[in-house]
Design a protein around this motif. Structure first.
Motif, PDB file in Angstrom:
ATOM      1  N   HIS A  32       0.855  -1.189   0.000  1.00 23.02           N
ATOM      2  CA  HIS A  32       0.000   0.000   0.000  1.00 23.02           C
ATOM      3  C   HIS A  32       0.894   1.244   0.000  1.00 23.02           C
ATOM      4  O   HIS A  32       1.101   1.880   1.031  1.00 23.02           O
ATOM      5  CB  HIS A  32      -0.937   0.000   1.212  1.00 23.02           C
ATOM      6  CG  HIS A  32      -1.878  -1.159   1.216  1.00 23.02           C
ATOM      7  ND1 HIS A  32      -2.924  -1.260   0.333  1.00 23.02           N
ATOM      8  CD2 HIS A  32      -1.908  -2.276   1.975  1.00 23.02           C
ATOM      9  CE1 HIS A  32      -3.577  -2.388   0.548  1.00 23.02           C
ATOM     10  NE2 HIS A  32      -2.978  -3.025   1.527  1.00 23.02           N
ATOM     11  N   THR A  36      -1.522   5.487  -2.765  1.00 23.85           N
ATOM     12  CA  THR A  36      -2.885   5.127  -2.389  1.00 23.85           C
ATOM     13  C   THR A  36      -3.317   5.958  -1.192  1.00 23.85           C
ATOM     14  O   THR A  36      -2.481   6.455  -0.428  1.00 23.85           O
ATOM     15  CB  THR A  36      -3.002   3.638  -2.028  1.00 23.85           C
ATOM     16  OG1 THR A  36      -2.259   3.383  -0.829  1.00 23.85           O
ATOM     17  CG2 THR A  36      -2.477   2.762  -3.153  1.00 23.85           C
ATOM     18  N   ARG A  71     -13.690  -5.210 -10.004  1.00 22.98           N
ATOM     19  CA  ARG A  71     -12.891  -3.979  -9.978  1.00 22.98           C
ATOM     20  C   ARG A  71     -13.234  -3.132  -8.758  1.00 22.98           C
ATOM     21  O   ARG A  71     -12.353  -2.516  -8.158  1.00 22.98           O
ATOM     22  CB  ARG A  71     -13.112  -3.172 -11.256  1.00 22.98           C
ATOM     23  CG  ARG A  71     -12.194  -1.966 -11.332  1.00 22.98           C
ATOM     24  CD  ARG A  71     -12.324  -1.211 -12.635  1.00 22.98           C
ATOM     25  NE  ARG A  71     -11.373  -0.117 -12.711  1.00 22.98           N
ATOM     26  CZ  ARG A  71     -11.321   0.754 -13.709  1.00 22.98           C
ATOM     27  NH1 ARG A  71     -12.162   0.640 -14.735  1.00 22.98           N
ATOM     28  NH2 ARG A  71     -10.423   1.736 -13.696  1.00 22.98           N
ATOM     29  N   TYR A  72     -14.493  -3.108  -8.395  1.00 24.08           N
ATOM     30  CA  TYR A  72     -14.918  -2.366  -7.209  1.00 24.08           C
ATOM     31  C   TYR A  72     -14.224  -2.913  -5.962  1.00 24.08           C
ATOM     32  O   TYR A  72     -13.668  -2.159  -5.156  1.00 24.08           O
ATOM     33  CB  TYR A  72     -16.438  -2.463  -7.076  1.00 24.08           C
ATOM     34  CG  TYR A  72     -16.999  -1.816  -5.830  1.00 24.08           C
ATOM     35  CD1 TYR A  72     -17.189  -0.438  -5.767  1.00 24.08           C
ATOM     36  CD2 TYR A  72     -17.332  -2.581  -4.711  1.00 24.08           C
ATOM     37  CE1 TYR A  72     -17.705   0.163  -4.628  1.00 24.08           C
ATOM     38  CE2 TYR A  72     -17.846  -1.989  -3.573  1.00 24.08           C
ATOM     39  CZ  TYR A  72     -18.027  -0.618  -3.533  1.00 24.08           C
ATOM     40  OH  TYR A  72     -18.522  -0.033  -2.403  1.00 24.08           O
ATOM     41  N   GLU A  74     -11.474  -4.675  -5.770  1.00 30.09           N
ATOM     42  CA  GLU A  74     -10.030  -4.452  -5.845  1.00 30.09           C
ATOM     43  C   GLU A  74      -9.676  -3.024  -5.443  1.00 30.09           C
ATOM     44  O   GLU A  74      -8.696  -2.800  -4.709  1.00 30.09           O
ATOM     45  CB  GLU A  74      -9.537  -4.745  -7.256  1.00 30.09           C
ATOM     46  CG  GLU A  74      -9.560  -6.220  -7.627  1.00 30.09           C
ATOM     47  CD  GLU A  74      -9.196  -6.472  -9.074  1.00 30.09           C
ATOM     48  OE1 GLU A  74      -8.951  -7.646  -9.434  1.00 30.09           O
ATOM     49  OE2 GLU A  74      -9.179  -5.492  -9.870  1.00 30.09           O
ATOM     50  N   THR A  75     -10.458  -2.062  -5.898  1.00 26.31           N
ATOM     51  CA  THR A  75     -10.205  -0.662  -5.548  1.00 26.31           C
ATOM     52  C   THR A  75     -10.471  -0.427  -4.069  1.00 26.31           C
ATOM     53  O   THR A  75      -9.727   0.307  -3.393  1.00 26.31           O
ATOM     54  CB  THR A  75     -11.074   0.272  -6.409  1.00 26.31           C
ATOM     55  OG1 THR A  75     -10.872  -0.029  -7.788  1.00 26.31           O
ATOM     56  CG2 THR A  75     -10.742   1.728  -6.143  1.00 26.31           C
ATOM     57  N   GLU A  78      -7.513  -1.764  -2.234  1.00 25.86           N
ATOM     58  CA  GLU A  78      -6.287  -1.011  -2.508  1.00 25.86           C
ATOM     59  C   GLU A  78      -6.250   0.329  -1.794  1.00 25.86           C
ATOM     60  O   GLU A  78      -5.211   0.729  -1.239  1.00 25.86           O
ATOM     61  CB  GLU A  78      -6.160  -0.789  -4.014  1.00 25.86           C
ATOM     62  CG  GLU A  78      -4.962   0.069  -4.415  1.00 25.86           C
ATOM     63  CD  GLU A  78      -4.977   0.398  -5.894  1.00 25.86           C
ATOM     64  OE1 GLU A  78      -3.975   0.100  -6.558  1.00 25.86           O
ATOM     65  OE2 GLU A  78      -6.000   0.937  -6.381  1.00 25.86           O
ATOM     66  N   GLN A  79      -7.371   1.042  -1.780  1.00 24.09           N
ATOM     67  CA  GLN A  79      -7.373   2.441  -1.370  1.00 24.09           C
ATOM     68  C   GLN A  79      -7.771   2.689   0.079  1.00 24.09           C
ATOM     69  O   GLN A  79      -7.444   3.745   0.628  1.00 24.09           O
ATOM     70  CB  GLN A  79      -8.318   3.237  -2.280  1.00 24.09           C
ATOM     71  CG  GLN A  79      -7.886   3.286  -3.727  1.00 24.09           C
ATOM     72  CD  GLN A  79      -6.596   4.061  -3.931  1.00 24.09           C
ATOM     73  OE1 GLN A  79      -6.216   4.909  -3.120  1.00 24.09           O
ATOM     74  NE2 GLN A  79      -5.895   3.753  -5.016  1.00 24.09           N
ATOM     75  N   THR A 327     -17.173   5.749  -5.781  1.00 25.92           N
ATOM     76  CA  THR A 327     -17.439   5.862  -7.217  1.00 25.92           C
ATOM     77  C   THR A 327     -18.900   6.200  -7.466  1.00 25.92           C
ATOM     78  O   THR A 327     -19.795   5.669  -6.802  1.00 25.92           O
ATOM     79  CB  THR A 327     -17.081   4.555  -7.955  1.00 25.92           C
ATOM     80  OG1 THR A 327     -17.588   4.616  -9.298  1.00 25.92           O
ATOM     81  CG2 THR A 327     -17.674   3.334  -7.290  1.00 25.92           C
ATOM     82  N   MET A 346     -14.483   9.260  -7.545  1.00 27.92           N
ATOM     83  CA  MET A 346     -14.249   8.672  -8.863  1.00 27.92           C
ATOM     84  C   MET A 346     -15.538   8.661  -9.675  1.00 27.92           C
ATOM     85  O   MET A 346     -16.631   8.570  -9.130  1.00 27.92           O
ATOM     86  CB  MET A 346     -13.728   7.228  -8.733  1.00 27.92           C
ATOM     87  CG  MET A 346     -12.438   7.092  -7.948  1.00 27.92           C
ATOM     88  SD  MET A 346     -11.907   5.346  -7.858  1.00 27.92           S
ATOM     89  CE  MET A 346     -10.565   5.487  -6.660  1.00 27.92           C
ATOM     90  N   PHE A 350     -14.502   4.702 -12.696  1.00 30.40           N
ATOM     91  CA  PHE A 350     -13.402   4.674 -11.736  1.00 30.40           C
ATOM     92  C   PHE A 350     -12.279   5.653 -12.087  1.00 30.40           C
ATOM     93  O   PHE A 350     -11.163   5.534 -11.593  1.00 30.40           O
ATOM     94  CB  PHE A 350     -12.825   3.251 -11.575  1.00 30.40           C
ATOM     95  CG  PHE A 350     -13.801   2.264 -11.010  1.00 30.40           C
ATOM     96  CD1 PHE A 350     -13.854   2.015  -9.648  1.00 30.40           C
ATOM     97  CD2 PHE A 350     -14.684   1.581 -11.841  1.00 30.40           C
ATOM     98  CE1 PHE A 350     -14.756   1.107  -9.112  1.00 30.40           C
ATOM     99  CE2 PHE A 350     -15.601   0.674 -11.323  1.00 30.40           C
ATOM    100  CZ  PHE A 350     -15.634   0.438  -9.950  1.00 30.40           C
ATOM    101  N   ARG A 352     -10.295   8.859 -11.535  1.00 29.86           N
ATOM    102  CA  ARG A 352     -10.103   9.661 -10.322  1.00 29.86           C
ATOM    103  C   ARG A 352     -10.356  11.136 -10.583  1.00 29.86           C
ATOM    104  O   ARG A 352      -9.880  11.698 -11.572  1.00 29.86           O
ATOM    105  CB  ARG A 352      -8.680   9.468  -9.791  1.00 29.86           C
ATOM    106  CG  ARG A 352      -8.386   8.045  -9.366  1.00 29.86           C
ATOM    107  CD  ARG A 352      -6.922   7.886  -8.984  1.00 29.86           C
ATOM    108  NE  ARG A 352      -6.636   6.502  -8.632  1.00 29.86           N
ATOM    109  CZ  ARG A 352      -5.425   6.067  -8.293  1.00 29.86           C
ATOM    110  NH1 ARG A 352      -4.398   6.908  -8.287  1.00 29.86           N
ATOM    111  NH2 ARG A 352      -5.250   4.790  -7.976  1.00 29.86           N
TER     112      ARG A 352
END
Length: 370
Positions: A32, A36, A71-72, A74-75, A78-79, A327, A346, A350, A352
């Protein structure tokens, strides 16, 4: 305030910190990086997001977001270092019938958080909204309602003992004129305002290490509503009720001025011995027929996000800053506020927005300064 009450709360928070801070520390490091949000955050500050599901999502033409959008997820991992079930722990979803609890969707979020070294905020144990029809239309006696509420709080909090770090116990108990919601709120109407103290005590019995919050919108600055909360919390603390935190939701709009006294307002609650947090941040705007925000609107939005975060970071006991979806793909704003939107960090794809960069820059600056 009684000194022994403050000492006890301080000891509880110190004990909780021994458990929570290693989790937050683990959120940085190689996996991380400071590019991020969670990696940029200074030690002791959780950066969170709501986890989409339930509520308005049930009426949309897409599948349940959290389990179906890779993808949601994963983001989200990650964030963010903290997650809040958007609706999955609210009464209508977790307690669909008097003798039935449905923990599955929230369990999935809690397991996701464990796998991704994230904290969890739960909500809302006592609220006037999103209650199931069996409860609102049940024609229960006050004694029955009291037992139902106690069972709900202790069952839900007990189920997540040691797994959910913070609970919004009492949510939106005042209206914007600083009146208690006696007509709207079944618990206040039928059981009186003393039920607020009961709810905190029941939650504390179910998980003594959880941090228990009272939470509302339009309380970011000093006004009649936040004044009412200040007096309520002060009274509860004097009665040794285990209230540990005050949350300001942060549902803002660029159509209105930013609450310039936000830091001062958070600080006065912190001075009571409470943790404080921004719990549901978004910044909406009126969109033209294109449905797309202008550059000027996005710049103003970014400034609002940054100022809110900076107000939080300026208060030592502000331990969490949570956005209410990251998002537009899953934002509640266009569903509730017709003609408004673009409220998140976002776009639907997605991409930014400037607000993301402003938050990351402010977090990095604070981390380097500490």
């Amino acid at each position: 305030m009684r000194p022994r009450n403050r000492d006890r709360r301080t000891a509880l928070r110190a004990a909780a910190a021994l458990l929570i801070l290693p989790v937050l520390a683990a959120c940085g490091g190689p996996s991380h990086p400071t590019t991020t949000l969670r990696g940029a955050a200074p030690d002791g500050l959780a950066i969170g997001s709501a986890v989409a599901g339930g509520g308005h999502h049930d009426r949309m033409d897409y599948p349940d977001p959290f389990p179906n959008d890779t993808r949601y997820r994963e983001t989200l991992a990650e964030q963010f270092s903290s997650v809040s079930p958007e609706n999955q722990t609210k009464w209508a979803y977790v307690h669909p019938a008097r003798d039935e609890y449905n923990f599955g969707p929230a369990d999935d979020i809690v397991e996701f958080a464990r796998e991704n070294r994230q904290m969890v905020r739960g909500n809302a144990l006592l609220w006037h909204s999103q209650n199931p029809s069996w409860l609102e239309d049940g024609n229960f006696t006050p004694a029955e309602l009291r037992e139902i509420l106690k069972d709900h709080i202790q069952t839900v909090v007990g189920h997540y003992k040691g797994k959910v770090d913070h609970w919004d116990v009492a949510n939106e108990v005042f209206d914007d004129e600083a009146n208690l919601r006696f007509q709207e709120n079944i618990w206040l109407r039928e059981l009186g305002m003393g039920v607020i103290a009961d709810a905190f005590r029941w939650a504390h019995e179910a998980d003594p290490r959880a941090t228990l919050f009272i939470n509302d919108f339009n309380t970011e600055g000093k006004n009649a509503k936040s004044d009412a909360y200040y007096e309520l919390v002060r009274t509860l603390l004097e009665d040794d009720v285990p209230v540990h935190g005050f949350g300001v939701q942060g549902h803002l709009s660029i159509e209105y001025g930013f609450p310039g006294d936000m830091r001062e307002n958070l600080q006065r609650f912190a001075d009571l011995g409470l943790e404080v947090a921004v719990t549901e941040m978004d910044v909406r705007m009126v969109l033209d027929d294109s449905g797309e925000p202008t550059e000027a609107q996005l710049e103003q939005q970014a400034e609002y996000y940054r100022m809110a975060l900076e107000a939080c970071m300026a208060v030592e006991s502000c331990t969490s800053f949570t956005v209410w979806s990251f998002t537009d793909k899953y934002s509640w704003v266009p569903v509730v506020f017709e003609g408004e939107g673009a409220a998140t960090l976002m776009s639907e794809t997605f991409t930014r927005r400037p607000a993301f960069g402003e938050l990351r820059a402010a977090l990095n600056a604070e981390r380097e300064a500490r």
